[in-house]
Write an enzyme that holds these catalytic residues in place. Structure first.
Site, short mmCIF file in Angstrom:
data_model
loop_
_atom_site.label_atom_id
_atom_site.label_comp_id
_atom_site.label_asym_id
_atom_site.label_seq_id
_atom_site.Cartn_x
_atom_site.Cartn_y
_atom_site.Cartn_z
N TYR A 175 0.88 -1.01 -0.03
CA TYR A 175 -0.21 0.05 0.12
C TYR A 175 0.90 1.37 -0.04
CZ TYR A 175 -2.72 3.65 2.22
OH TYR A 175 -3.49 4.96 2.31
N PHE A 176 0.66 2.10 -0.79
CA PHE A 176 1.36 3.54 -0.79
C PHE A 176 0.39 4.56 -0.43
CE2 PHE A 176 2.30 7.35 -3.15
CZ PHE A 176 3.71 7.51 -3.12
N ALA A 177 0.94 5.06 0.79
CA ALA A 177 0.29 6.13 1.71
C ALA A 177 0.94 7.48 1.37
CB ALA A 177 0.23 5.68 3.18
N TYR A 178 -0.01 8.53 0.74
CA TYR A 178 0.56 9.63 1.03
C TYR A 178 0.05 10.69 1.50
CZ TYR A 178 -3.52 9.96 -1.83
OH TYR A 178 -4.99 9.85 -2.24
N GLU A 208 -10.90 4.48 3.62
CA GLU A 208 -10.60 5.36 2.55
C GLU A 208 -12.08 5.76 2.01
OE1 GLU A 208 -8.22 6.83 1.82
OE2 GLU A 208 -6.83 5.83 3.25
#
Length: 183
Positions: A13-16, A88
Protein backbone atom coordinates in the site's frame (compact mmCIF):
# COMPACT_ATOMS: atom_id res chain seq x y z
CA UNK A 1 15.61 -0.12 1.75
CA UNK A 2 15.91 -3.80 1.02
CA UNK A 3 14.31 -5.47 -1.94
CA UNK A 4 10.55 -5.69 -1.62
CA UNK A 5 9.15 -9.05 -2.52
CA UNK A 6 5.65 -10.44 -2.57
CA UNK A 7 4.66 -12.35 0.54
CA UNK A 8 1.64 -14.64 0.42
CA UNK A 9 -1.60 -13.19 1.85
CA UNK A 10 -0.29 -9.60 1.87
CA UNK A 11 -0.41 -6.53 -0.35
CA UNK A 12 1.63 -3.36 -0.67
CA UNK A 13 0.00 0.00 0.00
CA UNK A 14 1.33 3.44 -0.99
CA UNK A 15 0.25 6.08 1.56
CA UNK A 16 0.69 9.78 0.80
CA UNK A 17 -1.76 11.41 3.24
CA UNK A 18 -2.64 10.81 6.89
CA UNK A 19 -1.59 7.15 6.66
CA UNK A 20 2.02 8.29 6.44
CA UNK A 21 1.76 8.57 10.21
CA UNK A 22 2.34 5.18 11.84
CA UNK A 23 -0.06 5.89 14.69
CA UNK A 24 -2.78 6.78 12.19
CA UNK A 25 -2.49 3.76 9.90
CA UNK A 26 -2.46 1.35 12.85
CA UNK A 27 -5.85 2.62 14.09
CA UNK A 28 -7.64 0.56 11.43
CA UNK A 29 -4.82 -1.57 10.01
CA UNK A 30 -2.93 -3.31 12.82
CA UNK A 31 -0.82 -5.50 10.52
CA UNK A 32 0.69 -2.55 8.62
CA UNK A 33 4.46 -2.93 8.38
CA UNK A 34 6.52 0.02 7.18
CA UNK A 35 8.87 -1.06 4.37
CA UNK A 36 10.27 2.29 3.27
CA UNK A 37 9.46 5.23 1.06
CA UNK A 38 8.85 5.69 -2.61
CA UNK A 39 7.94 8.18 -5.28
CA UNK A 40 4.89 8.08 -7.53
CA UNK A 41 5.69 9.79 -10.81
CA UNK A 42 3.29 11.81 -12.94
CA UNK A 43 0.92 12.59 -10.07
CA UNK A 44 0.34 15.72 -7.99
CA UNK A 45 -0.80 15.91 -4.37
CA UNK A 46 -3.95 17.98 -4.01
CA UNK A 47 -7.08 18.40 -1.88
CA UNK A 48 -10.75 18.58 -2.89
CA UNK A 49 -13.44 16.88 -0.77
CA UNK A 50 -14.36 18.19 2.68
CA UNK A 51 -14.27 15.57 5.45
CA UNK A 52 -16.47 16.04 8.51
CA UNK A 53 -14.10 13.90 10.60
CA UNK A 54 -11.04 15.92 9.65
CA UNK A 55 -13.00 19.20 9.31
CA UNK A 56 -11.15 20.04 6.14
CA UNK A 57 -10.35 18.69 2.71
CA UNK A 58 -8.60 15.35 2.48
CA UNK A 59 -5.66 14.56 0.21
CA UNK A 60 -5.83 12.97 -3.18
CA UNK A 61 -3.46 12.28 -6.02
CA UNK A 62 -4.16 13.71 -9.43
CA UNK A 63 -2.55 12.28 -12.56
CA UNK A 64 -0.31 15.06 -13.89
CA UNK A 65 2.79 14.78 -16.03
CA UNK A 66 6.13 15.97 -14.63
CA UNK A 67 4.95 16.00 -11.00
CA UNK A 68 5.55 13.43 -8.29
CA UNK A 69 4.25 12.45 -4.87
CA UNK A 70 6.38 10.91 -2.13
CA UNK A 71 4.88 8.43 0.29
CA UNK A 72 5.26 5.40 2.50
CA UNK A 73 5.17 1.82 1.31
CA UNK A 74 3.37 -0.43 3.77
CA UNK A 75 2.82 -4.17 3.72
CA UNK A 76 -0.59 -5.18 5.04
CA UNK A 77 -2.18 -8.56 5.50
CA UNK A 78 -5.04 -9.28 3.10
CA UNK A 79 -7.37 -9.38 6.13
CA UNK A 80 -6.83 -5.60 6.55
CA UNK A 81 -8.04 -4.80 3.03
CA UNK A 82 -11.74 -4.35 3.96
CA UNK A 83 -10.81 -2.00 6.83
CA UNK A 84 -8.51 0.05 4.60
CA UNK A 85 -11.17 0.29 1.88
CA UNK A 86 -13.73 1.36 4.50
CA UNK A 87 -11.36 3.95 5.98
CA UNK A 88 -10.84 5.39 2.50
CA UNK A 89 -14.57 5.50 1.79
CA UNK A 90 -14.51 3.16 -1.21
CA UNK A 91 -18.05 1.92 -0.48
CA UNK A 92 -19.27 5.52 -0.24
CA UNK A 93 -17.63 6.44 -3.55
CA UNK A 94 -15.26 8.86 -1.75
CA UNK A 95 -12.07 7.24 -3.09
CA UNK A 96 -11.39 4.43 -5.52
CA UNK A 97 -8.54 1.97 -5.25
CA UNK A 98 -5.97 1.78 -8.00
CA UNK A 99 -2.67 0.04 -8.59
CA UNK A 100 0.33 2.30 -9.14
CA UNK A 101 4.01 1.74 -9.81
CA UNK A 102 6.15 3.31 -7.12
CA UNK A 103 9.90 3.85 -7.40
CA UNK A 104 11.88 3.10 -4.22
CA UNK A 105 15.05 4.86 -3.13
CA UNK A 106 17.11 1.99 -4.54
CA UNK A 107 15.26 2.40 -7.88
CA UNK A 108 13.15 -0.72 -7.53
CA UNK A 109 9.69 -0.47 -9.14
CA UNK A 110 6.94 -1.93 -6.96
CA UNK A 111 3.23 -2.29 -7.59
CA UNK A 112 1.18 -0.81 -4.76
CA UNK A 113 -2.46 -0.24 -3.98
CA UNK A 114 -3.33 3.39 -3.37
CA UNK A 115 -6.46 5.54 -3.38
CA UNK A 116 -7.56 8.50 -5.45
CA UNK A 117 -10.65 10.60 -4.83
CA UNK A 118 -13.50 10.05 -7.24
CA UNK A 119 -13.62 13.79 -7.98
CA UNK A 120 -10.44 15.41 -9.23
CA UNK A 121 -9.73 19.04 -8.37
CA UNK A 122 -9.04 21.49 -11.18
CA UNK A 123 -5.38 21.54 -12.21
CA UNK A 124 -3.36 24.18 -10.34
CA UNK A 125 -0.29 25.96 -11.62
CA UNK A 126 2.87 24.92 -9.81
CA UNK A 127 2.99 28.09 -7.69
CA UNK A 128 -0.80 28.48 -7.29
CA UNK A 129 -2.09 28.07 -3.71
CA UNK A 130 -4.86 25.66 -2.83
CA UNK A 131 -8.13 27.64 -2.68
CA UNK A 132 -9.51 28.20 0.86
CA UNK A 133 -12.51 25.88 0.33
CA UNK A 134 -10.15 22.98 -0.54
CA UNK A 135 -7.63 23.38 2.28
CA UNK A 136 -6.93 20.66 4.84
CA UNK A 137 -7.48 21.14 8.56
CA UNK A 138 -4.61 21.85 10.95
CA UNK A 139 -4.93 18.31 12.33
CA UNK A 140 -4.92 16.61 8.94
CA UNK A 141 -1.93 18.58 7.72
CA UNK A 142 -0.07 17.82 10.97
CA UNK A 143 -0.72 14.10 10.41
CA UNK A 144 0.74 14.33 6.93
CA UNK A 145 3.76 16.43 7.92
CA UNK A 146 4.54 14.39 11.06
CA UNK A 147 4.15 11.18 9.09
CA UNK A 148 6.44 12.50 6.36
CA UNK A 149 9.08 13.29 9.00
CA UNK A 150 8.59 9.93 10.70
CA UNK A 151 9.01 8.08 7.39
CA UNK A 152 12.01 10.25 6.44
CA UNK A 153 10.59 11.59 3.20
CA UNK A 154 13.00 13.99 1.43
CA UNK A 155 13.52 17.31 3.21
CA UNK A 156 12.43 19.41 0.21
CA UNK A 157 9.14 17.48 0.04
CA UNK A 158 8.51 17.87 3.78
CA UNK A 159 9.08 21.61 3.34
CA UNK A 160 6.50 21.65 0.52
CA UNK A 161 4.01 19.88 2.82
CA UNK A 162 4.69 22.33 5.65
CA UNK A 163 3.93 25.21 3.27
CA UNK A 164 0.47 23.90 2.33
CA UNK A 165 -2.05 26.37 3.79
CA UNK A 166 -4.61 24.96 6.23
CA UNK A 167 -8.18 26.06 6.91
CA UNK A 168 -7.65 26.91 10.60
CA UNK A 169 -9.88 24.05 11.85
CA UNK A 170 -9.05 21.01 13.98
CA UNK A 171 -10.48 17.52 13.55
CA UNK A 172 -13.60 16.28 15.31
CA UNK A 173 -13.24 15.41 19.01
CA UNK A 174 -13.81 11.73 18.20
CA UNK A 175 -10.95 11.67 15.69
CA UNK A 176 -8.69 13.71 17.97
CA UNK A 177 -9.25 11.13 20.68
CA UNK A 178 -8.30 8.34 18.25
CA UNK A 179 -5.14 10.21 17.34
CA UNK A 180 -4.31 10.78 21.02
CA UNK A 181 -4.77 14.50 20.55
CA UNK A 182 -2.08 14.75 17.88
CA UNK A 183 -2.96 18.38 17.21
Amino acid sequence: MTSIEHIKDTFLYFAYGSNLLKRRIHINNPTAEFLGIGMLDDHQLDFIKYSDHWRGASATIVPRMNFHVWGAIWRLHDDDLPALDEQEGVGDNWYFAKTVTVLTLDEQSVECRTYQQTINPPIRDEDEEIPPERRPSITYLLCIVNGAKECLLPDYYIEELINIPNNGQVASPKLLQKLNRLS
